[in-house]
Design an enzyme around this catalytic site. Structure first.
Site, PDB file in Angstrom:
ATOM      1  N   ASP A  67      27.529  53.455  26.897  1.00 41.13           N
ATOM      2  CA  ASP A  67      27.854  52.477  25.858  1.00 41.13           C
ATOM      3  C   ASP A  67      26.600  51.805  25.320  1.00 41.13           C
ATOM      4  OD1 ASP A  67      27.311  51.082  28.193  1.00 41.13           O
ATOM      5  OD2 ASP A  67      29.293  50.184  28.371  1.00 41.13           O
ATOM      6  N   ASN A 136      36.014  41.839  35.503  1.00 43.76           N
ATOM      7  CA  ASN A 136      37.309  41.803  34.813  1.00 43.76           C
ATOM      8  C   ASN A 136      37.952  43.180  34.727  1.00 43.76           C
ATOM      9  OD1 ASN A 136      35.714  43.048  32.874  1.00 43.76           O
ATOM     10  ND2 ASN A 136      36.500  41.819  31.169  1.00 43.76           N
ATOM     11  N   HIS A 138      36.571  45.993  33.534  1.00 43.74           N
ATOM     12  CA  HIS A 138      36.156  46.923  32.482  1.00 43.74           C
ATOM     13  C   HIS A 138      35.263  48.023  33.048  1.00 43.74           C
ATOM     14  CE1 HIS A 138      32.394  44.276  31.510  1.00 43.74           C
ATOM     15  NE2 HIS A 138      32.005  45.339  32.156  1.00 43.74           N
ATOM     16  N   GLU A 143      37.481  47.200  27.709  1.00 46.54           N
ATOM     17  CA  GLU A 143      37.929  45.893  28.176  1.00 46.54           C
ATOM     18  C   GLU A 143      39.433  45.911  28.465  1.00 46.54           C
ATOM     19  OE1 GLU A 143      35.808  43.701  28.868  1.00 46.54           O
ATOM     20  OE2 GLU A 143      34.209  43.519  27.375  1.00 46.54           O
TER      21      GLU A 143
END
Length: 245
Positions: A67, A136, A138, A143
Site C-alpha cells: 500500500d 483495529n 486492518h 480498514e
C-alpha cells in the site's frame, strides 16, 4: 492455518525472515508482496543481514508494495515507498525493473490502483504475501468495513490509522486521508500469506483472526480460512491460553 508463538519480537522476526529466505530460495523469481510499518522493520533488518552473508538473493524476485498514501511523493517522510527503499530495497540486490510500487502522486489514483492490480495479475498473482496487522484489525489499508471481494483500490483511512501514523510524518505535515491498497480478495488469492503480529495492541485482532471474527469489523479475519496462512506472534500478542514454542 499454521500458528507459531515466540517470546520476543526478535524471535518472531528471525522466524519470518527464515520463511522468506526459504521461499525465495525455492522460487527465485517469485512474486513477493511486502508491507511498510513498524512490524516488518526487524524482519527487513534480518533479510538485509542474510543477504550480506550471501544466504539469499532477490535478484530475480518480483517485488510489490502492499500500500501507499494518496498525494505523497516518494521522497517525503512517511511515504511507504521511501520506507521500503530505506529499510530493504537499497540494501539488497533487487532488480529495479522488477520492483513495482504504487504512485501516490498519480493524477488519477483510481486508475493507478487498477494499473497496480493489473500488474499483480499479469505477474501471475502473489506467491508470498508478508503482512502486519493494525490494532483495529486492518491489513494493508483495508480498514473496518472493507469487503471480502475488494481488489486493489483507493480507500479512506480510518481516524485511528491516521493518528497512529502521524509519528512518521513531520509535525506540520498531516497524514494523507486516503491510500492505495491491495484488497482483501487480492490478498486471499496469494499462494501463501505470512502474517506477523507483535505487541499487546495486536492481541485483540489476533484473537478475532483465530476465532473467525466478523470481517466487516475485523478485516484481518478475512485471511483466517486461507489454506496457506502462517501466523507468527510474540508473547505480548498471544492474549491468553496460547502456548509459546
Amino acid at each position: 492455518m499454521q500458528r507459531e508463538a515466540f517470546e520476543t519480537e526478535d524471535e518472531v522476526a528471525h522466524r519470518a525472515a527464515a520463511i522468506v529466505v526459504e521461499t525465495v530460495g525455492e522460487t527465485p523469481d517469485l512474486v513477493l508482496c511486502l508491507p511498510a510499518g513498524k512490524t516488518p522493520i526487524p524482519i527487513y533488518r534480518e533479510l538485509v543481514a542474510l543477504h550480506r552473508q550471501g544466504k539469499v538473493s532477490f535478484a530475480h524476485a518480483r517485488i510489490f508494495l502492499v500500500d501507499e498514501f494518496v498525494g505523497i511523493g516518494t521522497d517525503e517522510p512517511g511515504s511507504f515507498v521511501r520506507f521500503l527503499r530505506e529499510h530493504l530495497l537499497d540494501h539488497i540486490d533487487a532488480d529495479p525493473g522488477l520492483v513495482h510500487l504504487p504512485d501516490g502522486l498519480a493524477p488519477d489514483p483510481d486508475a493507478e490502483a487498477s494499473r497496480f492490480d493489473a500488474l499483480i495479475e499479469a505477474a501471475g498473482g502473489i506467491d508470498l504475501l508478508l503482512l502486519g496487522v493494525g490494532a483495529n484489525g486492518h491489513v494493508g489499508f483495508n480498514e473496518p468495513g472493507s469487503l471480502i471481494d475488494s481488489r486493489t483500490r483507493v480507500v479512506d483511512l480510518a481516524p485511528w490509522t491516521i493518528e497512529a501514523l502521524q509519528v512518521s510524518f513531520a509535525p506540520e505535515r498531516p497524514v494523507p486521508a486516503r491510500g492505495i491498497t491491495i484488497g482483501l480478495s487480492t490478498m486471499f488469492e496469494a499462494s501463501a500469506v505470512l502474517l506477523v503480529a507483535c505487541g499487546a495492541s495486536k492481541a485483540e485482532p489476533v484473537r478475532h483472526l483465530f476465532a473467525g471474527g466478523e470481517i466487516a469489523t475485523w478485516p484481518v479475519a478475512a485471511l483466517g480460512s486461507h489454506p496457506y496462512l502462517s501466523v507468527l506472534i510474540d508473547r505480548a500478542a498471544t492474549g491468553e491460553n496460547f502456548t509459546i514454542g
